[in-house]
Motif scaffolding. Sequence first.
Motif, mmCIF file in Angstrom:
data_model
loop_
_atom_site.group_PDB
_atom_site.id
_atom_site.type_symbol
_atom_site.label_atom_id
_atom_site.label_comp_id
_atom_site.label_asym_id
_atom_site.label_seq_id
_atom_site.Cartn_x
_atom_site.Cartn_y
_atom_site.Cartn_z
ATOM 1 N N LEU A 15 0.796 -1.228 0.000
ATOM 2 C CA LEU A 15 0.000 0.000 0.000
ATOM 3 C C LEU A 15 0.831 1.282 0.000
ATOM 4 C CD1 LEU A 15 -2.556 -1.149 2.748
ATOM 5 C CD2 LEU A 15 -2.656 -1.531 0.269
ATOM 6 N N HIS A 16 2.147 1.152 0.048
ATOM 7 C CA HIS A 16 3.004 2.350 0.101
ATOM 8 C C HIS A 16 4.238 2.089 -0.738
ATOM 9 C CE1 HIS A 16 4.886 5.677 2.889
ATOM 10 N NE2 HIS A 16 5.403 5.711 1.660
ATOM 11 N N MET A 17 4.157 2.468 -2.005
ATOM 12 C CA MET A 17 5.246 2.214 -2.950
ATOM 13 C C MET A 17 5.203 3.297 -4.025
ATOM 14 S SD MET A 17 7.240 0.928 -5.358
ATOM 15 C CE MET A 17 6.111 0.982 -6.742
ATOM 16 N N HIS A 18 6.294 4.045 -4.149
ATOM 17 C CA HIS A 18 6.387 5.130 -5.131
ATOM 18 C C HIS A 18 6.938 4.579 -6.439
ATOM 19 C CE1 HIS A 18 5.898 8.303 -1.966
ATOM 20 N NE2 HIS A 18 6.363 7.322 -1.214
ATOM 21 N N ILE A 19 6.179 4.751 -7.519
ATOM 22 C CA ILE A 19 6.635 4.241 -8.819
ATOM 23 C C ILE A 19 8.033 4.774 -9.139
ATOM 24 C CG2 ILE A 19 6.211 4.375 -11.327
ATOM 25 C CD1 ILE A 19 3.195 4.217 -10.674
ATOM 26 N N GLU A 20 8.250 6.067 -8.870
ATOM 27 C CA GLU A 20 9.555 6.676 -9.193
ATOM 28 C C GLU A 20 10.674 6.093 -8.318
ATOM 29 O OE1 GLU A 20 6.791 8.290 -8.334
ATOM 30 O OE2 GLU A 20 6.458 10.098 -9.505
ATOM 31 N N GLY A 21 10.297 5.482 -7.210
ATOM 32 C CA GLY A 21 11.289 4.897 -6.300
ATOM 33 C C GLY A 21 11.528 3.427 -6.571
ATOM 34 N N SER A 22 10.995 2.948 -7.691
ATOM 35 C CA SER A 22 11.179 1.530 -8.005
ATOM 36 C C SER A 22 11.990 1.326 -9.285
ATOM 37 C CB SER A 22 9.824 0.835 -8.123
ATOM 38 O OG SER A 22 9.143 1.248 -9.290
ATOM 39 N N ILE A 23 12.644 2.416 -9.765
ATOM 40 C CA ILE A 23 13.485 2.269 -10.967
ATOM 41 C C ILE A 23 14.784 1.592 -10.547
ATOM 42 C CG2 ILE A 23 14.432 3.426 -13.001
ATOM 43 C CD1 ILE A 23 12.948 5.951 -12.257
ATOM 44 N N GLU A 24 14.944 0.347 -10.915
ATOM 45 C CA GLU A 24 16.180 -0.375 -10.568
ATOM 46 C C GLU A 24 17.356 0.206 -11.366
ATOM 47 O OE1 GLU A 24 17.086 -2.589 -8.378
ATOM 48 O OE2 GLU A 24 15.094 -2.771 -7.486
ATOM 49 N N PRO A 25 18.569 0.228 -10.807
ATOM 50 C CA PRO A 25 19.710 0.832 -11.495
ATOM 51 C C PRO A 25 19.892 0.438 -12.965
ATOM 52 C CG PRO A 25 20.314 0.415 -9.240
ATOM 53 C CD PRO A 25 18.921 -0.154 -9.416
ATOM 54 N N PRO A 26 19.767 -0.839 -13.339
ATOM 55 C CA PRO A 26 19.952 -1.155 -14.776
ATOM 56 C C PRO A 26 18.920 -0.450 -15.660
ATOM 57 C CG PRO A 26 20.045 -3.157 -13.454
ATOM 58 C CD PRO A 26 19.583 -2.069 -12.531
ATOM 59 N N LEU A 27 17.665 -0.367 -15.207
ATOM 60 C CA LEU A 27 16.627 0.316 -15.991
ATOM 61 C C LEU A 27 16.888 1.822 -15.999
ATOM 62 C CD1 LEU A 27 13.992 0.280 -17.621
ATOM 63 C CD2 LEU A 27 12.717 0.338 -15.456
ATOM 64 N N PHE A 28 17.364 2.356 -14.876
ATOM 65 C CA PHE A 28 17.675 3.785 -14.786
ATOM 66 C C PHE A 28 18.724 4.169 -15.834
ATOM 67 C CE2 PHE A 28 20.112 7.324 -12.891
ATOM 68 C CZ PHE A 28 19.087 8.238 -12.707
#
Length: 342
Positions: A15-28
């Motif tokens: 219930l508490h997860m920021h989409i922008e905070g889930s970019i894994e380093p390889p995808l970033f």
Amino acid sequence: MTPAAFIAGLPKAELHMHIEGSIEPPLFIELARRNGVKIAWATEAELREAYRFRNLQSFLDLYYDGCRVLLHPRDFYDVTRQYLARAHEDKVLHAELFLGPQGHTARGVPLAAMLEGVFSAMDDALGEDGITSGLILLAQRHRSQAEALDLLDSAMPWADRLLGFGLGGAEVGNPPSKFVEFFRRCRERGFKVVAHAGEEGPASYVREAVELLQVQRIDHGNASLDDPALMALLASEQIPLTVCPLSNLKLNIVSSLETHPLKRLMDAGLCVTVNSDDPSFFGGYINDNFAACQHALGLSRHEVVSLARNSVVASFMPPEASKTALAAIEAYDRNAEAWTTT
Ligand code: HPA
Ligand code: ZN
């Protein structure tokens, strides 16, 4: 089975997860390359090295800067789809995701581009993995209430697909009372409302979120423990807290998981849930958070199951889906092997 193995198979909601905070380093790194955005880190190792934070603001500085790689619907799609696939592996049946559009619109990304990407990832995750999800738009609390009201108006074309609205960003100095009118209008229009409060800010901010904003959940809420009357209110009204233990550790809200307030909040009768907040920055997804707390705080199997049950009760799932999820948790607990001590 070990507690960690039990947690791995336990059905739950996040219930508490920021989409922008889930970019894994390889995808970033891939997004930066794809979009021609200059970033200060060349390798995954350099990025991970940068993920050391003094406090919430030092994290937010890096987080907002990293958002520059998100430009097109496909970018928002990739990040959301990757998170939902990872959550599905962690036996998340249902996820309620945060997106903070204001930082993106300020860079010239239209809300339509963000939502097109996020919603189609949510549709594909439902079709391919059966995971249900909803989206909550966050207003940034360092910005004005007028800007939050603009966000609400601009989102109206997607009103039917949005779960609700919330408040995130730099907490201290930006109390909930700054956003009374925004929350009143969100509620009037039938949206669910939540707010980050009591992460770095004091218990009085949690009280304001409950009494002035009339939120349905508090995001974090750790500081509530400082105010016994507030604790009694949260317990009697069963206003859920979406607690994020590994986030609290990384942002120095707590000095160790052994001293984390999670168990004290549970023992006081509050509806507490465990969540990952910004999993790619804080070193763990939801099961990592569950397992680390179980170990550090010596949580019993009954307590771990209660946390999973709370995540469903505190969610905005429709009643039938919620009943099915609760039954899945009970069945899993009934059939899983006894815990072995580690
Ligand atoms: N607190 C406030 N705002 C945020 C957070 C948080 O933990 N994560 C992303 N935005
Ligand atoms: Zn958060």
